[in-house]
Motif scaffolding. Structure first.
Motif, PDB file in Angstrom:
ATOM      1  N   GLU A  26       7.693  -1.785  -4.361  1.00 54.46           N
ATOM      2  CA  GLU A  26       7.564  -3.241  -4.333  1.00 54.46           C
ATOM      3  C   GLU A  26       6.571  -3.768  -5.362  1.00 54.46           C
ATOM      4  O   GLU A  26       6.590  -4.956  -5.706  1.00 54.46           O
ATOM      5  CB  GLU A  26       7.154  -3.702  -2.927  1.00 54.46           C
ATOM      6  N   SER A  46       0.520  -8.994   1.395  1.00 55.13           N
ATOM      7  CA  SER A  46       1.834  -8.424   1.736  1.00 55.13           C
ATOM      8  C   SER A  46       1.991  -7.012   1.193  1.00 55.13           C
ATOM      9  O   SER A  46       2.524  -6.128   1.877  1.00 55.13           O
ATOM     10  CB  SER A  46       2.948  -9.328   1.190  1.00 55.13           C
ATOM     11  N   ARG A  50       2.396  -3.591   3.519  1.00 57.53           N
ATOM     12  CA  ARG A  50       3.537  -2.682   3.418  1.00 57.53           C
ATOM     13  C   ARG A  50       3.080  -1.251   3.173  1.00 57.53           C
ATOM     14  O   ARG A  50       3.654  -0.299   3.720  1.00 57.53           O
ATOM     15  CB  ARG A  50       4.474  -3.128   2.296  1.00 57.53           C
ATOM     16  N   GLU A 689      15.122   1.330   1.402  1.00 60.62           N
ATOM     17  CA  GLU A 689      13.963   1.185   0.538  1.00 60.62           C
ATOM     18  C   GLU A 689      14.030   2.313  -0.473  1.00 60.62           C
ATOM     19  O   GLU A 689      13.647   3.444  -0.199  1.00 60.62           O
ATOM     20  CB  GLU A 689      12.685   1.246   1.364  1.00 60.62           C
TER      21      GLU A 689
END
Length: 803
Positions: A26, A46, A50, A689
């Motif tokens: 990400e 964020s 994660r 993912e």
């Protein structure tokens, strides 16, 4: 701190940066322009959350210990502090486990710095608050106390600090800071705790390991140690508890650490506990699971075949009506939750979808016909892979949503993104056990708690229960243990799973044993062709080790309606029977075939014709025919205002065997696979993912390195050279760009903008594929993608070839 963190990232090797972007994809979506932008993105709440969500309990404990200990912390001190919290039986292998964990946290950029100065990355401290069930530091807990109240607490606490050498109130700083300094001394806290009553110490012990807050009436009251009348008064007077609200108190972090004996955690383990469970024979577990896999695949086939002929409607809110689920459960001879699972897995695999009429019906899709032609092990693998990936939670069918609305099977509200994640996590736990070991349910949940402690949610435990139940029904597990083909599904995918399952499946048989009581016994799983034919020509009477079919007048008529003749039915029985065809069965086929089709029904609204006038005399004389409003046009023809389908059903109810006829006089053949849904209505699976491919990660790192060099040399190389943009042949352009990618050098390109004007760009190419050049544009200070056909030419920069 962000600048230090960015400098540390800049000092990492390319291999270490590739490991970072692979573990945290990400961070490079989209690609940061340079490493400073990467550092800023890694520090966002964020991104930190994660990364923390991926950590196990021990890794989180290491981070919490770093936060509590203060920064920087050397590795030896970290090992000493964490080691005090270990379970006695978990000490073996601790140093190596701590080293691996610290290295992993560095790889994830959650910890940075050398071993003698370990620090938390920016943003991690805020994401971890409150750490390990501890309350706020004393300076924060007492920050909003009035000065006179803080002065009274300091007066009551000074006697406890007087006996400790080098401690006491120095008179420097604010009152809250001086109080925090006193509480930071363990000896002072120990003396203060010893000075309170046993009941007050019991209250402290109740808050020691968290939660650190409690409810107390009038928490902000004025109290002194000399006049304390209750245990709460004693604690508030000495600053061992802080009032954080009108009726709320909290235990300061420094006090809790003394009460914990210097430990941040208790009962800590660097590896998960051995799960409790039962040991099964691996071969028996595999065979049991294979039997379940075979049965589940046949249930899906049976449901799709039935819905292809008699599809249930789609509710206005979506989903399957309760009565239709009950009918499906009765058809499949399974409980309603299992029928919902069969429907949901078929839907997830794209074998059924809503289609048909305007109001919608649940119908098989064309993909079902292709699926049906595959070997049985491949069919099961497709179902298991769809179940593993789907975001839908079949176990929630029958529950109610937050608005108290019923969640039916196939309802859109059954989609839960966490379902696929928990399902995969549970199967990984089962795969971690040795073959044949069946962990208990509580052991599986405990392992999930250890592996992802931050991912607890209201549905997590329920999803785990659903997974264990569903895996057993699908044949992924047998007797609670992960089967060999289930292990292959988790580790290697559906193709390997199908190959592992194939030797365990029973060989299909192409014969039955016909008996004189109009029954046929299938001694094993039938071939697809014979199974479909028997489902059409007979009724299933019982299931088990051998399936018993019964031939009836209605089932024979159903086969004749589907276009088979009496001779074809008898020939099929003779070809697939290990015993002679009994005479009563031959008589039944001949009798039904003799009467079948003698009456033909068309549309007048509908008409009835028969070559034998006596048969029509019987129909006209029958009182049950009155509602049909029949009128005889000729000795062999009757017309009716009733619709053709209703007329056929009514005549059959009266004991006749009519067939429907088209406007051209041809018999209409009823086919079981005539109706299919639109293949476009397929369910969405959980987006995995996915870590970037190695070559993509390499290109990302090179682009960020190029951005860093561009920022460092912005003053010297920020502008393109003077003159016209370069022009060169396409072959030369591609060759120079590929060489620049290999060398990591800068080039000068000419590029046509959106208005067709040629512009100059100084770029550092990172990747060239699919007609696109990915490069860091120094003139724009950002990573861009350039269409190769719009590049007019390329020229190398002076000095670049000398590197």
């Amino acid at each position: 701190m962000t600048g230090e963190f960015a400098a540390w990232l800049r000092g990492r090797t390319d291999e270490e940066l590739r490991a970072l972007v692979t573990a945290r994809p990400e961070l490079v979506t989209p690609v940061p322009a340079h490493l400073e932008a990467l550092a800023a993105r890694a520090a966002t709440p964020s991104a930190v959350a994660r990364a923390l969500d991926r950590l196990d309990r021990f890794a989180l404990a290491v981070l919490e210990t770093l936060l509590v200990a203060g920064e920087p912390v050397d590795h030896a001190r970290l090992a000493e502090t964490v080691g005090r919290a270990l379970d006695p039986d978990a000490e073996a292998g601790f140093p190596a486990a701590l080293r691996r964990t610290v290295d992993r946290l560095r790889t994830l950029a959650l910890v940075y710095g050398p071993d003698d100065a370990l620090r938390l990355a920016p943003g991690v401290d805020k994401a971890l608050e409150p750490p390990a069930g501890l309350g706020p530091p004393a300076a924060e807990a007492f920050r909003h106390h009035p000065p006179e109240r803080l002065a009274a607490i300091l007066d009551d606490l000074r006697p406890c600090a007087a006996g400790a050498a080098g401690t006491g109130d120095t008179g420097r700083g604010t009152a809250a800071e001086r109080l925090a300094a006193l509480l930071a001394d363990p000896a002072t806290v120990e003396r203060a705790v010893a000075a309170v009553s046993p009941r007050a110490r019991a209250a402290l012990e109740a808050l020691t390991w968290g939660p650190p807050t409690g409810q107390v009436p009038n928490a902000r009251r004025e109290v002194r140690a000399a006049t304390a009348r209750s245990p709460m008064d004693e604690l508030l007077a000495r600053g061992l508890l802080a009032a954080t609200g009108a009726d709320t108190v909290t235990l300061p972090r420094e006090v809790a650490l003394v009460l914990r004996g210097g430990r941040v955690h208790r009962g800590l383990r660097h590896r998960p506990a051995e799960p409790a469970g039962r040991r099964r024979d691996p071969a028996l577990a595999d065979r049991t699971a294979a039997g379940q896999a075979f049965a589940f695949t046949r249930l899906v086939e049976e449901l799709c075949e039935h819905w292809g002929v008699d599809p249930p409607g789609v509710l206005r809110s979506g989903g399957l009506a309760v009565r239709d689920l009950r009918r499906a459960a009765a058809l499949l001879d399974v409980p309603e939750p299992d029928a919902a699972l069969v429907a949901e897995v078929a839907y997830a695999a794209g074998l059924i979808a809503s289609g048909g009429s305007v109001e919608g019906e649940w119908l098989p899709t064309p993909a079902y016909d292709a699926w049906l032609r595959r070997p049985l092990e491949d069919r099961w693998a497709a179902l298991a892979a769809a179940w593993l990936a789907t975001e839908r939670a079949p176990g929630l069918a029958g529950d109610r949503d937050e608005r108290d609305r019923l969640l039916n099977a196939l309802h859109p509200g059954l989609r839960r993104p966490a379902a696929a994640e928990v399902r995969a996590a549970v199967l990984r736990v089962l795969a971690a056990a040795e073959p044949g070991f069946a962990p208990d349910r509580d052991a599986v949940v405990a392992r999930l708690d250890w592996e992802r402690p931050r991912r607890r949610g209201p549905y997590r435990d329920r999803f785990a229960d659903f997974t264990l139940h569903e895996a057993e029904r699908l044949g992924v597990t047998g007797l609670g243990a992960l089967a060999g083909h289930g292990r292959a599904l988790v580790a290697d995918g559906p193709e390997r799973a199908a190959a592992a399952l194939a030797p365990l499946l029973p060989e299909p048989v192409d014969h039955v044993l016909l008996q004189g009581d109009l029954t046929a016994v299938a001694p094993g799983p039938l071939t697809a062709e014979l199974g479909r034919w028997l489902a059409l020509a007979a009724e299933v009477e019982s299931k088990g080790g051998a399936t018993v079919y019964r031939f009836t007048e209605a089932s024979i008529r159903r086969a004749l309606d589907a276009g088979h003749t009496a001779d074809e039915l008898v020939a099929m029985l003779e070809r697939h029977s290990a015993t002679p065809v009994p005479q009563p069965l031959r008589y039944l086929v001949a009798d039904v075939a003799r009467r079948h089709g003698r009456i033909r029904v068309g549309t007048a609204s509908a008409y009835v014709r028969c070559d034998d006038p006596a048969v029509l005399d019987e129909v006209m004389a029958d009182r049950r025919a009155a509602p049909l409003r029949l009128r005889r046009l000729a000795p062999t023809v009757i017309i009716s205002r009733t619709a053709r389908a209703a007329l056929v059903d009514s005549l059959r109810a009266m004991g006749y065997a009519p067939v429907a006829e088209s406007a051209e006089g041809a018999v209409l053949v009823a086919r079981a696979d005539a109706r299919r849904a639109d293949p476009g209505a397929e369910p969405r699976g959980a987006p995995p993912e996915v870590a970037p491919e190695p070559h993509v990660a390499d290109a990302v790192v090179r682009a960020m390195r190029a951005g860093d060099r561009a920022r460092a040399a912005a003053a010297r190389h920020g502008e393109a050279p003077e003159g016209e943009p370069p022009r060169s042949p396409v072959a030369t352009t591609l060759a120079v760009l590929q060489e620049a990618i290999r060398r990591g050098s800068r080039v000068w390109i000419g590029y046509l903008d959106s208005q067709g004007r040629a512009t100059s760009r100084i770029v550092e190419p990172a990747r060239l594929e699919g007609g696109q050049l990915t490069a860091y544009d120094r003139t724009r200070a950002a990573v861009h993608r350039f269409a190769v056909h719009r590049i007019t030419g390329v020229s190398t920069m002076a000095g670049e070839n000398d590197e």
